[in-house]
Design a protein around this motif. Structure first.
Motif, PDB file in Angstrom:
ATOM      1  N   UNK A  36     -22.727  12.503  -2.082  1.00 16.71           N
ATOM      2  CA  UNK A  36     -21.631  11.584  -2.397  1.00 16.71           C
ATOM      3  C   UNK A  36     -20.562  11.646  -1.316  1.00 16.71           C
ATOM      4  N   UNK A  37     -19.769  10.587  -1.241  1.00 14.87           N
ATOM      5  CA  UNK A  37     -18.616  10.555  -0.360  1.00 14.87           C
ATOM      6  C   UNK A  37     -17.451   9.960  -1.144  1.00 14.87           C
ATOM      7  N   UNK A  38     -16.266  10.476  -0.878  1.00 15.51           N
ATOM      8  CA  UNK A  38     -15.083  10.143  -1.654  1.00 15.51           C
ATOM      9  C   UNK A  38     -14.134   9.254  -0.848  1.00 15.51           C
ATOM     10  N   UNK A  39     -14.032   7.976  -1.229  1.00 13.16           N
ATOM     11  CA  UNK A  39     -13.066   7.029  -0.671  1.00 13.16           C
ATOM     12  C   UNK A  39     -12.980   7.086   0.860  1.00 13.16           C
ATOM     13  N   UNK A  40     -14.051   6.766   1.536  1.00 18.52           N
ATOM     14  CA  UNK A  40     -14.080   6.957   2.991  1.00 18.52           C
ATOM     15  C   UNK A  40     -13.118   6.063   3.773  1.00 18.52           C
ATOM     16  N   UNK A  41     -12.645   4.961   3.180  1.00 16.48           N
ATOM     17  CA  UNK A  41     -11.744   4.056   3.893  1.00 16.48           C
ATOM     18  C   UNK A  41     -10.265   4.363   3.653  1.00 16.48           C
ATOM     19  N   UNK A  42      -9.952   5.455   2.980  1.00 16.70           N
ATOM     20  CA  UNK A  42      -8.562   5.717   2.605  1.00 16.70           C
ATOM     21  C   UNK A  42      -7.657   5.787   3.839  1.00 16.70           C
ATOM     22  N   UNK A  43      -8.020   6.573   4.837  1.00 23.55           N
ATOM     23  CA  UNK A  43      -7.176   6.707   6.029  1.00 23.55           C
ATOM     24  C   UNK A  43      -7.112   5.404   6.812  1.00 23.55           C
ATOM     25  N   UNK A  44      -8.220   4.694   6.900  1.00 26.64           N
ATOM     26  CA  UNK A  44      -8.221   3.408   7.598  1.00 26.64           C
ATOM     27  C   UNK A  44      -7.311   2.410   6.889  1.00 26.64           C
ATOM     28  N   UNK A  45      -7.321   2.428   5.586  1.00 24.87           N
ATOM     29  CA  UNK A  45      -6.434   1.558   4.788  1.00 24.87           C
ATOM     30  C   UNK A  45      -4.970   1.897   5.034  1.00 24.87           C
ATOM     31  N   UNK A  46      -4.630   3.170   5.006  1.00 27.04           N
ATOM     32  CA  UNK A  46      -3.240   3.566   5.245  1.00 27.04           C
ATOM     33  C   UNK A  46      -2.789   3.169   6.647  1.00 27.04           C
ATOM     34  N   UNK A  47      -3.676   3.313   7.607  1.00 27.01           N
ATOM     35  CA  UNK A  47      -3.354   2.954   8.986  1.00 27.01           C
ATOM     36  C   UNK A  47      -3.137   1.454   9.131  1.00 27.01           C
ATOM     37  N   UNK A  48      -3.981   0.675   8.489  1.00 24.16           N
ATOM     38  CA  UNK A  48      -3.903  -0.782   8.627  1.00 24.16           C
ATOM     39  C   UNK A  48      -2.697  -1.378   7.913  1.00 24.16           C
ATOM     40  N   UNK A  49      -2.287  -0.762   6.801  1.00 26.05           N
ATOM     41  CA  UNK A  49      -1.232  -1.352   5.971  1.00 26.05           C
ATOM     42  C   UNK A  49       0.131  -0.703   6.155  1.00 26.05           C
TER      43      UNK A  49
END
Length: 241
Positions: free
Chosen positions: A28-41
């Motif tokens: 499993x992997x946990x919310x892999x886009x979290x850092x990318x989302x924070x960076x983009x927004x």
């Protein structure tokens, strides 16, 4: 098989990740886009810097991770994905390589839970509109028939719900999906200490009676009411009726 479970926050999503992590054949992997989302927004979340330091901040790098070899050489790769993390401009065609499932929950329950961890949520924070956008993209652009499962149905009868879900995505149900040890999972994101306290104390999914919807103040009720049409549209497609 790569299984992407698309939900907003506070949707029973961590418990579902733990259920699949309990399988003998699944990583499993946990919310892999979290850092990318924070960076983009430039949005600010609890444990912000720790998240940015722990994950790729470029969405294309995350896509490569999600489509890369299954961790630990496992047969199946379960991806806990947050719908609101998929901001405009992030690639989406890669979803064609996944078995896409949409985990939904009544928005009144979501906002009441979210408010306890991060105050003054917005409609965008809880991901309902984006969830329906992604469902429509998978359905109409990719030609898939994605699966929808409601958290209330899971809690009403976890064994039945998980068995139906496994059958729908084409894998064998394993009863050990219903249990896990306390204290978290090695795949937990670095943000887990802030968000996962209750699931860390749990030992699995247990059947429980459906509780009344929580009382909300005017601000939270407005958010819930705004999210309700998106929830009801997805509810039409839910696996268990």
């Amino acid at each position: 098989m790569r299984i992407a479970m698309w939900s907003g926050p506070r949707n029973l999503s961590t418990a579902m990740m733990y259920a699949f992590a309990s399988r003998s054949d699944c990583s499993v992997i946990d919310e892999p886009f979290y850092a990318a989302y924070l960076t983009a927004t430039n949005d600010v979340h609890p444990m912000q810097q720790a998240i940015l330091d722990a994950q790729p901040t470029n969405a294309s790098d995350v896509v490569n991770q999600c489509l890369g070899p299954n961790p630990d050489g496992s047969e199946h790769f379960y991806q806990k994905q947050m719908t609101h993390h998929m901001v405009d401009g992030f690639p989406l065609n890669w979803l064609a390589e996944l078995t896409n499932v949409f985990l939904i929950r009544h928005p009144a329950r979501v906002v009441a839970s979210y408010q306890q961890k991060r105050e003054k949520p917005t409609l965008a924070d809880i991901g309902f509109e984006r969830q329906l956008d992604l469902f429509n993209f998978v359905t109409h652009r990719l030609g898939q028939t994605p699966i929808v499962i409601d958290s209330d149905d899971i809690l009403a009868n976890p064994g039945k719900a998980l068995s139906a879900l496994c059958e729908a995505i084409g894998i064998t149900y394993q009863p050990q999906m219903l249990t896990w040890p306390t204290g978290g999972n090695k795949a937990d994101g670095v943000w887990a200490p802030h968000w996962y306290a209750s699931v860390w104390k749990s030992t699995g999914l247990k059947a429980c009676d459906k509780k009344p919807l929580p009382h909300l103040d005017d601000s939270l009720r407005n958010i819930s009411d705004s999210a309700l049409p998106y929830y009801k549209e997805l509810l039409r497609y839910r696996l268990i009726t």
